[in-house]
Design a protein around this motif. Structure first.
Motif, short mmCIF file in Angstrom:
data_model
loop_
_atom_site.label_atom_id
_atom_site.label_comp_id
_atom_site.label_asym_id
_atom_site.label_seq_id
_atom_site.Cartn_x
_atom_site.Cartn_y
_atom_site.Cartn_z
N PRO A 1 0.82 -1.22 0.00
CA PRO A 1 0.00 0.00 0.00
C PRO A 1 0.85 1.26 0.00
O PRO A 1 2.00 1.27 0.43
N MET A 2 0.27 2.33 -0.49
CA MET A 2 0.99 3.59 -0.62
C MET A 2 1.42 4.15 0.72
O MET A 2 0.66 4.10 1.69
N ASP A 3 2.64 4.66 0.76
CA ASP A 3 3.08 5.39 1.93
C ASP A 3 2.56 6.83 1.83
O ASP A 3 1.98 7.22 0.81
N PRO A 4 2.74 7.65 2.88
CA PRO A 4 2.17 9.01 2.84
C PRO A 4 2.64 9.84 1.66
O PRO A 4 1.85 10.60 1.08
N ALA A 5 3.91 9.71 1.28
CA ALA A 5 4.42 10.52 0.17
C ALA A 5 3.74 10.16 -1.13
O ALA A 5 3.37 11.04 -1.93
N ALA B 1 -9.44 1.94 9.29
CA ALA B 1 -8.78 0.66 9.01
C ALA B 1 -7.28 0.78 8.89
O ALA B 1 -6.57 -0.23 8.90
N SER B 2 -6.77 2.00 8.79
CA SER B 2 -5.35 2.18 8.53
C SER B 2 -4.85 3.46 9.18
O SER B 2 -5.47 4.52 9.02
N ARG B 3 -3.74 3.38 9.90
CA ARG B 3 -3.13 4.57 10.49
C ARG B 3 -2.69 5.54 9.40
O ARG B 3 -2.84 6.76 9.54
N THR B 4 -2.16 4.99 8.30
CA THR B 4 -1.72 5.85 7.20
C THR B 4 -2.89 6.63 6.62
O THR B 4 -2.80 7.83 6.35
N ASP B 5 -4.04 5.95 6.45
CA ASP B 5 -5.21 6.63 5.92
C ASP B 5 -5.71 7.70 6.89
O ASP B 5 -6.08 8.81 6.48
N TYR B 6 -5.75 7.37 8.17
CA TYR B 6 -6.19 8.33 9.18
C TYR B 6 -5.29 9.57 9.16
O TYR B 6 -5.78 10.71 9.15
N ASP C 1 -13.93 11.40 13.58
CA ASP C 1 -12.81 12.11 14.20
C ASP C 1 -11.79 12.55 13.16
O ASP C 1 -11.19 13.64 13.28
N SER C 2 -11.56 11.73 12.16
CA SER C 2 -10.52 12.03 11.16
C SER C 2 -10.85 13.28 10.34
O SER C 2 -9.95 13.96 9.87
N VAL C 3 -12.15 13.58 10.15
CA VAL C 3 -12.51 14.70 9.29
C VAL C 3 -12.80 15.98 10.06
O VAL C 3 -13.08 17.02 9.44
N ARG C 4 -12.73 15.93 11.38
CA ARG C 4 -13.00 17.14 12.15
C ARG C 4 -11.96 18.22 11.81
O ARG C 4 -10.77 17.96 11.77
N GLY C 5 -12.44 19.40 11.56
CA GLY C 5 -11.56 20.50 11.20
C GLY C 5 -11.39 20.68 9.71
O GLY C 5 -10.84 21.70 9.27
N LEU C 6 -11.84 19.73 8.91
CA LEU C 6 -11.77 19.90 7.46
C LEU C 6 -12.74 21.00 7.03
O LEU C 6 -13.92 20.97 7.39
N ARG C 7 -12.25 21.95 6.28
CA ARG C 7 -13.14 23.01 5.80
C ARG C 7 -13.83 22.59 4.50
O ARG C 7 -14.76 23.26 4.03
N ASN C 8 -13.36 21.49 3.91
CA ASN C 8 -13.95 21.02 2.66
C ASN C 8 -15.29 20.34 2.90
O ASN C 8 -15.55 19.82 3.98
N PRO C 9 -16.13 20.27 1.84
CA PRO C 9 -17.29 19.39 1.92
C PRO C 9 -16.81 17.95 2.15
O PRO C 9 -15.78 17.53 1.61
#
Length: 584
Positions: free
Chosen positions: A78-82, A106-111, A145-153
C-alpha cells in the motif's frame, strides 16, 4: 496443460450441432460449468420494459476516483504518505472535484492522511473529500474524528454487504437483522456528524448485483428516510457491482429498476461502482449511466481487487471520442501514467486503452498506409476550410482520437517491423527526413526493409530505415565518375570516366540527364531513365536535394538515388549510382 476444445456456442438459430462440418465442429470442454448459476437464477430483476437501450450519452457523470482507498487496498505494498500525497495532487491537477481519500478507521496511514488534509489545507475548498467506513460504531467514530476541522465538503461513505451469501456465510444475519444493523449504523453517523453543515452521507449495499432487488430497495429507502434526503442535502446511494456476475445489460436493468422505484429520488445522487471480474466493467458503467446513474466511482486506470475497479480514464476518454467533454484533463496522459505507475508500483499495459505505449502505434502495413493517408487528408481538409488542424473534425483511420489531445506526438504512431508495409516506412522517412517517396519506390523499399526486419527480428527506427534506403539506392561503391560537365543555355557537355577512360557527349537538343546517359552509352553502359522524382532531405535553406531515379537496364527495372546541394548534381549522382549496377 492439455489442449481442449471450447464449449458449444449458441447462435440465434440454436446451438451449433456437434456433427457440423469439420471447420465448425466443437466438443464439450472438461470444465465443470454446471456448478455455476446463470444470473437470472441468482437475481431476478422485475423490469419488463426498459428505456436505457434507446438513450444516448450527452454529458459526463460525476467522477469519483477511489484509487487512494479501494485501489490502495488492492496493492501488495500500500501507498506510503508521500505516494498518497503525490497521487492526490495528481487528481487535483486533473480536475477531480470529489475524491475518496481513504479508510481512516482501518489504517493509520489513511487516518493520518485525512488529518493532513484537515491541518494543511492541501485540498482546495471546492473539492469534496470522501471517507469510507464499515457499519460499526467504533469505526464510524474514528472516521468522523478524522474529518474534524476539514473546511472542505465531506462525504461519509457507509457500507455493508447485503447479498444472501454474505448474509448467511459472512455476517450470520437474517434480512431483518441486517436491516437493523445498517439502520443502527446510519443513526450513529447521523448522531456524530448530522449537525455538521458541510457533511453529507453515502450508503453502499455492497454486492448490490447479487442482492434481491426488493430488499436493496427497502434498505436504500430506509436510509434516505433516516438521513432525510432532499435536493438541498442529497444522499448518495452507491450501487456497486462488487463482483461482476452478469452481462452489462443485466446491471443496467438493476440500475434502472432502482432509478425508477427509489423514494425521494430528487434527493438522491445515484452512483455506481463497477468491478471488472468479467472484463466488462467499462460497459457496465456506460450502460448504468444510460439507465439513470449520475455518479461513477472507479480508479484512474482500473486498479483494484481481482481484475480491478472500473477504469474511469477509459470511460472519460470514450466520451471525449464521442464529442462529449469529460470534464477531466487528460492532456498530458504520459505524466498521468508515470505518476500512477509510481504510486501503485504497477506498470500500465502497453495496450491499455488510450494510455498504453502502443495504443496509437501501427505496425501493420495496411493500417500504416491508411493512417498516413488519413493524416494527409486531415491536413488538406483543414487547409481547405481555413482552420487550424487542431480544430478540424478528426477522421483519421484507426485512430479514434487525435494522439495530440493526450499530449502525444505523432512520432510513435507508425513504427516498422516485419509486419509493416510501404505506408509505414514512407511515413517514418517523411516525418523523420522529409522524404516523399513515389509509390513504386515505396514497394521496392518495403521488400528490403521486411528482409532486414525478419533477419534481425527487431523493430526498425526511422534512422534504421534511412540506413537501409541509403545502402540500397544512394551509397556509391565505385564505377563511372563524372569528370566534367557544363550547361550553357540549351547546350550540355558531359564527360564521364569509366575504367580510366573518358567519354564525352555534347547535345543541343537533349537535357542534362539525357546527355549523361548518352555519354555512358558511349562507354558501353546502357540504361533507360523511366522517371525522375525530386525531393529534399530535411527542410529549410540548408536542406540537400535528393533525386529518385527509376530506370531500366538489361536486368530489369530498378531504382537509384542521388544527393547533392543542387538538383542537377543530385540528378547526375542518381544516374551514376544506377550506372554502377548496385541498385538491382
Amino acid at each position: 496443460m492439455t489442449s481442449r476444445a471450447f464449449p458449444t456456442l449458441s447462435t440465434p438459430a440454436g446451438p451449433v450441432p456437434h456433427d457440423a462440418p469439420h471447420w465448425n465442429r466443437q466438443r464439450r470442454s472438461q470444465m465443470p460449468s454446471h456448478r455455476y448459476l446463470a444470473p437470472h437464477d441468482r437475481v431476478d430483476v422485475p423490469l419488463t420494459e426498459r428505456s436505457w437501450p434507446s438513450r444516448r450519452l450527452t454529458s459526463a457523470p460525476l467522477w469519483v476516483p477511489v484509487d487512494l482507498r479501494d485501489g490502495n487496498q488492492a496493492l501488495a505494498e500500500p501507498m506510503d504518505p508521500a505516494r498518497k500525497r503525490r497521487f492526490f495532487e495528481l487528481m487535483l491537477a486533473m480536475g477531480y472535484k470529489e475524491i475518496e481519500v481513504g479508510y481512516p478507521s482501518a489504517s493509520r496511514t489513511d487516518y493520518d492522511f485525512v488529518r493532513l488534509l484537515a491541518e494543511t489545507g492541501l485540498a482546495p475548498d471546492d473539492v469534496t473529500v470522501v471517507v469510507f467506513t464499515a457499519a460499526r460504531r467504533d469505526l464510524i467514530e474514528r472516521t468522523i474524528d478524522s474529518v474534524r476541522g476539514l473546511r472542505n465538503p465531506v462525504v461519509v461513505h457507509l457500507y455493508t454487504a447485503t447479498a444472501p451469501t454474505w448474509r448467511d456465510t459472512v455476517l450470520g444475519r437474517t434480512r431483518e437483522e441486517l436491516k437493523e444493523l445498517i439502520l443502527s449504523a446510519g443513526r450513529d453517523v447521523l448522531s456524530l456528524a448530522g449537525d455538521l453543515p458541510h457533511v453529507r452521507f453515502e450508503f453502499s449495499p455492497e454486492v448490490f448485483t447479487l442482492t434481491e432487488p426488493d430488499y436493496v430497495l427497502e434498505l436504500c429507502d430506509a436510509m434516505t428516510t433516516l438521513w432525510d434526503a432532499s435536493p438541498e442535502r442529497p444522499v448518495i446511494l452507491n450501487l456497486p457491482a462488487t463482483v461482476e456476475i452478469a452481462t452489462p445489460n443485466v446491471y443496467a436493468d438493476q440500475i434502472e429498476y432502482m432509478h425508477r422505484n427509489l423514494a425521494r429520488r430528487d434527493g438522491v445522487i445515484l452512483s455506481v461502482h463497477p468491478h471488472n471480474d468479467r472484463g466488462t466493467g467499462i460497459a457496465c458503467a456506460e450502460l448504468a449511466v444510460l439507465a439513470g446513474a449520475q455518479r461513477v466511482e472507479g480508479c484512474i486506470f482500473g486498479n483494484g481487487e481481482r481484475t480491478g475497479n472500473v477504469d474511469i480514464a477509459t470511460l472519460a476518454l470514450n466520451m471525449h471520442a464521442q464529442g462529449i467533454d469529460p470534464m477531466i484533463d487528460f492532456s498530458d496522459i504520459d505524466e498521468i501514467r508515470r505518476t500512477v505507475e509510481h504510486c501503485n508500483g504497477i506498470d500500465v499495459h502497453a495496450r491499455h486503452p488510450y494510455v498504453g505505449d502502443l495504443v496509437h502505434t501501427a505496425f501493420s502495413g495496411t493500417h500504416q498506409d491508411a493512417i498516413r493517408k488519413g493524416f494527409a487528408e486531415h491536413r488538406a481538409r483543414a487547409a481547405a476550410d481555413g482552420v487550424d488542424e487542431r480544430d478540424q473534425e478528426w477522421r483519421v483511420p484507426y485512430l479514434p482520437i487525435d494522439p495530440a489531445d493526450l499530449g502525444r506526438s505523432y512520432d510513435a504512431v507508425i513504427r516498422v517491423n516485419s509486419q509493416s508495409g510501404k505506408g509505414g516506412i514512407a511515413y517514418l522517412l517523411e516525418t523523420g527526413f522529409g522524404l516523399e517517396l513515389p509509390r513504386r519506390l515505396q514497394i521496392d523499399l518495403a521488400r528490403r526493409v521486411q528482409e532486414r526486419s525478419e533477419a534481425a527480428g527487431t523493430e526498425q527506427t526511422a534512422d534504421d530505415l534511412w540506413q537501409i534506403f541509403a545502402e540500397s539506392y544512394l551509397t556509391r561503391g565505385g564505377g563511372p565518375e563524372l569528370a566534367h560537365y557544363r550547361v550553357d543555355g540549351g547546350r550540355t557537355h558531359v564527360t564521364v570516366r569509366v575504367d580510366g577512360r573518358e567519354h564525352e557527349h555534347r547535345s543541343d537538343a537533349e537535357g542534362p540527364v539525357e546527355t549523361l546517359t548518352a555519354a555512358l552509352a558511349a562507354a558501353g553502359i546502357t540504361l533507360e531513365v523511366l522517371a525522375l522524382h525530386q525531393t529534399s532531405i530535411g527542410t529549410g535553406a540548408d536542406s540537400d536535394a535528393l533525386t529518385l531515379l527509376e530506370y531500366r537496364d538489361d536486368r530489369g527495372i530498378a531504382w537509384a538515388a542521388g544527393r547533392a546541394r543542387s538538383v542537377l548534381d543530385a540528378s547526375f549522382a542518381a544516374v551514376l549510382r544506377a550506372a554502377e549496377g548496385k541498385a538491382g
